[in-house]
Scaffold this motif. Structure first.
Motif, PDB file in Angstrom:
ATOM      1  N   GLU A 224     -42.547 -27.835   8.083  1.00  0.00           N
ATOM      2  CA  GLU A 224     -42.617 -26.980   7.101  1.00  0.00           C
ATOM      3  C   GLU A 224     -43.577 -25.519   7.030  1.00  0.00           C
ATOM      4  O   GLU A 224     -43.241 -24.477   6.807  1.00  0.00           O
ATOM      5  CB  GLU A 224     -42.928 -27.556   5.750  1.00  0.00           C
ATOM      6  N   LEU A 233     -39.939 -31.962   8.298  1.00  0.00           N
ATOM      7  CA  LEU A 233     -38.735 -32.148   7.346  1.00  0.00           C
ATOM      8  C   LEU A 233     -37.457 -32.639   8.174  1.00  0.00           C
ATOM      9  O   LEU A 233     -37.519 -32.732   9.334  1.00  0.00           O
ATOM     10  CB  LEU A 233     -38.178 -30.443   6.936  1.00  0.00           C
ATOM     11  N   SER A 253     -29.414 -30.419   9.371  1.00  0.00           N
ATOM     12  CA  SER A 253     -29.893 -31.542   8.919  1.00  0.00           C
ATOM     13  C   SER A 253     -28.662 -32.293   8.447  1.00  0.00           C
ATOM     14  O   SER A 253     -27.434 -31.645   8.502  1.00  0.00           O
ATOM     15  CB  SER A 253     -30.875 -31.442   8.048  1.00  0.00           C
ATOM     16  N   THR A 261     -28.017 -31.932   2.363  1.00  0.00           N
ATOM     17  CA  THR A 261     -29.328 -31.738   1.883  1.00  0.00           C
ATOM     18  C   THR A 261     -29.306 -30.421   1.355  1.00  0.00           C
ATOM     19  O   THR A 261     -28.923 -29.488   1.665  1.00  0.00           O
ATOM     20  CB  THR A 261     -30.077 -31.971   3.066  1.00  0.00           C
ATOM     21  N   LYS A 262     -30.607 -30.533   0.509  1.00  0.00           N
ATOM     22  CA  LYS A 262     -30.608 -29.095  -0.215  1.00  0.00           C
ATOM     23  C   LYS A 262     -32.161 -28.491   0.160  1.00  0.00           C
ATOM     24  O   LYS A 262     -32.894 -28.657  -0.519  1.00  0.00           O
ATOM     25  CB  LYS A 262     -30.786 -29.478  -1.839  1.00  0.00           C
ATOM     26  N   LEU A 263     -31.854 -28.023   1.409  1.00  0.00           N
ATOM     27  CA  LEU A 263     -32.894 -27.333   2.067  1.00  0.00           C
ATOM     28  C   LEU A 263     -32.933 -25.838   1.836  1.00  0.00           C
ATOM     29  O   LEU A 263     -31.663 -25.449   2.042  1.00  0.00           O
ATOM     30  CB  LEU A 263     -33.380 -27.920   3.379  1.00  0.00           C
ATOM     31  N   ASP A 264     -33.779 -25.361   2.142  1.00  0.00           N
ATOM     32  CA  ASP A 264     -33.931 -23.662   2.160  1.00  0.00           C
ATOM     33  C   ASP A 264     -33.588 -23.368   3.784  1.00  0.00           C
ATOM     34  O   ASP A 264     -34.681 -23.173   4.547  1.00  0.00           O
ATOM     35  CB  ASP A 264     -35.087 -22.982   1.661  1.00  0.00           C
ATOM     36  N   TYR A 265     -32.458 -23.477   4.280  1.00  0.00           N
ATOM     37  CA  TYR A 265     -32.489 -23.476   5.763  1.00  0.00           C
ATOM     38  C   TYR A 265     -32.775 -22.149   6.359  1.00  0.00           C
ATOM     39  O   TYR A 265     -33.326 -21.895   7.430  1.00  0.00           O
ATOM     40  CB  TYR A 265     -31.017 -23.842   6.074  1.00  0.00           C
ATOM     41  N   LEU A 268     -36.625 -22.311   6.430  1.00  0.00           N
ATOM     42  CA  LEU A 268     -36.949 -23.080   7.577  1.00  0.00           C
ATOM     43  C   LEU A 268     -36.724 -22.546   9.018  1.00  0.00           C
ATOM     44  O   LEU A 268     -37.510 -22.658   9.640  1.00  0.00           O
ATOM     45  CB  LEU A 268     -36.038 -24.262   7.368  1.00  0.00           C
TER      46      LEU A 268
END
Length: 436
Positions: A224, A233, A253, A261-265, A268
């Motif tokens: 992160e 992560l 991911s 998945t709910k990531l701010d790609y 990242l």
């Protein structure tokens, strides 16, 4: 396959000219069938992908007779360089009978055009700028007997009504190769399954002195913030050199369910690039194009694979490996098997025999990949937990024998007949698990 009162425009229609669709069209045309290959875009066109080809994918290109000279942008690589747990490990591609001992990389905008033109050279009729708006169904049997199409411009926008009027193309068999959303399969009532893994990947391109590196690179830890001083992560990163002054750089991911998945790609990705070594030159000034993302449907996430005259290939049927996110190899394989089934059905002498032959497509795909994909689903349920992934990378990477086994498993590069002890173990596992 019911006899209907219409004049076919071809023996088969393939919707979508990605790797799976172009492979299907190539093999159909090679078998002497008349095939229409419909593509909404106009080549060359971009496609979100890592651009990497494992030895399995290369073997499919060899079967198709696709030339892969370096001067045409085909970059060979020796294997995988893996970073994780404070270790850097070089894993050469296995020496096995089934596949060559090298992988390749080629930008998808160029790869897809090459494969589509290869299908055309074989005898398929490639129709670009053709937006398929929906299926045409037989009013009594409900079977698909064609598609409605409307011509669009190079940006995918509708042409004026007189130039882009909707028309109908007929064929006794239709192949849905129209990507992860598969509008055609959806309109035929085939929804995606929520009990299959779903991945998300983003990528961009950089000008970099690493463009001619002979190793594909995988990063198993994404932080992160600062490495080893911030939360780890779920996900992985890659650097795939393209040999033309650039590299495909991305991360992804995976979730064990159909909910990505709910990531701010993008954030990242920016963090990873900020932490990258200066000599890589992954800077804003060297970035080519925006960071773009796409979903990765995995492990046969749409069923049935054959339904009322329609076969599903590639991303449309979730033919992406849960182990590594690769879809090109399986799309090419699906196109080969689908074409064989269609060609065999074409020469059957009655409707019942044709239908049984077409229906064998699903069982053949499950026989080839069902067990492997089922193992992959179990794998995803483990690695989506960062704490487990961290332990695996810290203690697993330093063990060469274990990593050789892992590479064979994750890259699907093992011999199913004979081979060494690792090959036999993986083959046995794929046969034991339930190919659900």
């Amino acid at each position: 396959m019911a006899t209907v009162a219409y004049t076919p425009d071809a023996d088969a229609i393939v919707v979508g000219a990605g790797p799976a669709g172009s492979a299907t069209a190539h093999y159909l045309a090679s078998a002497g069938l008349e095939v229409l290959l419909l593509e909404k875009a106009t080549f060359p066109r971009d496609k979100i992908c890592g651009d990497g080809l494992t030895p399995r994918a290369v073997s499919e290109l060899v079967r198709m007779g696709v030339p892969t000279p370096a001067q045409d942008g085909w970059m060979r690589n020796k294997g995988l360089r893996v970073h994780g747990g404070g270790h850097v490990v070089h894993l050469p591609w296995p020496e096995i009978q089934r596949y060559p001992n090298f992988g390749m990389a080629k930008a998808r905008g160029s790869l897809d055009m090459t494969l589509a033109h290869h299908a055309r050279a074989t005898g398929a009729k490639l129709m670009e700028g053709m937006n398929v708006t929906g299926p045409v169904l037989h009013e009594r049997t409900g079977r698909i007997i064609g598609v409605r199409v409307r011509q669009v411009d190079a940006k995918g926008k509708r042409l004026p009504e007189e130039a882009g009027a909707e028309r109908v193309l007929h064929a006794p068999v239709v192949v849905a190769a129209d990507g992860v959303s598969s509008r055609l399969a959806t309109q035929m009532g085939l929804a995606k399954r929520d009990d299959r893994p779903m991945g998300v990947a983003v990528r961009t391109y950089f000008r970099t002195p690493r463009h001619d590196d002979e190793w594909m690179e995988s990063h198993l830890e994404l932080w992160e913030g600062e490495p080893n001083a911030s939360p780890l992560l779920p996900g992985y990163g890659w650097v795939f050199p393209l040999g033309d002054g650039t590299a495909n750089v991305g991360l992804g991911s995976v979730s064990s369910t159909g909910r990505a998945t709910k990531l701010d790609y993008r954030s990242l990705m920016a963090t990873w690039m900020k932490n990258a070594p200066a000599e890589w030159e992954f800077t804003k000034e060297n970035q080519i194009g925006p960071v773009r993302g796409a979903a990765l449907p995995m492990a046969f996430n749409r069923a049935p694979m054959y339904y009322r005259g329609m076969l599903i290939v590639g991303d449309a049927g979730g033919m992406v490996s849960p182990f590594n996110g690769e879809g090109i190899a399986y799309g090419l394989q699906a196109g080969r098997i689908a074409a064989d089934v269609i060609a065999q059905a074409h020469v059957r002498t009655n409707d019942l025999a044709r239908e049984r032959t077409l229906a064998s497509y699903a069982s053949r795909m499950r026989e080839d990949l069902g067990g492997y994909f089922t193992l992959g689903r179990a794998f995803v349920s483990l690695i989506e937990r960062p704490e487990i992934m961290r332990i695996c990378t810290k203690y697993g990477l330093p063990r060469p024998l274990l990593m050789q086994f892992v590479l064979k498993l994750l890259s699907d590069s093992y011999d199913t007949r004979g081979g060494d002890a690792m090959d036999r173990v993986i083959t046995a596992l794929t046969r034991i698990v339930r190919a659900a």
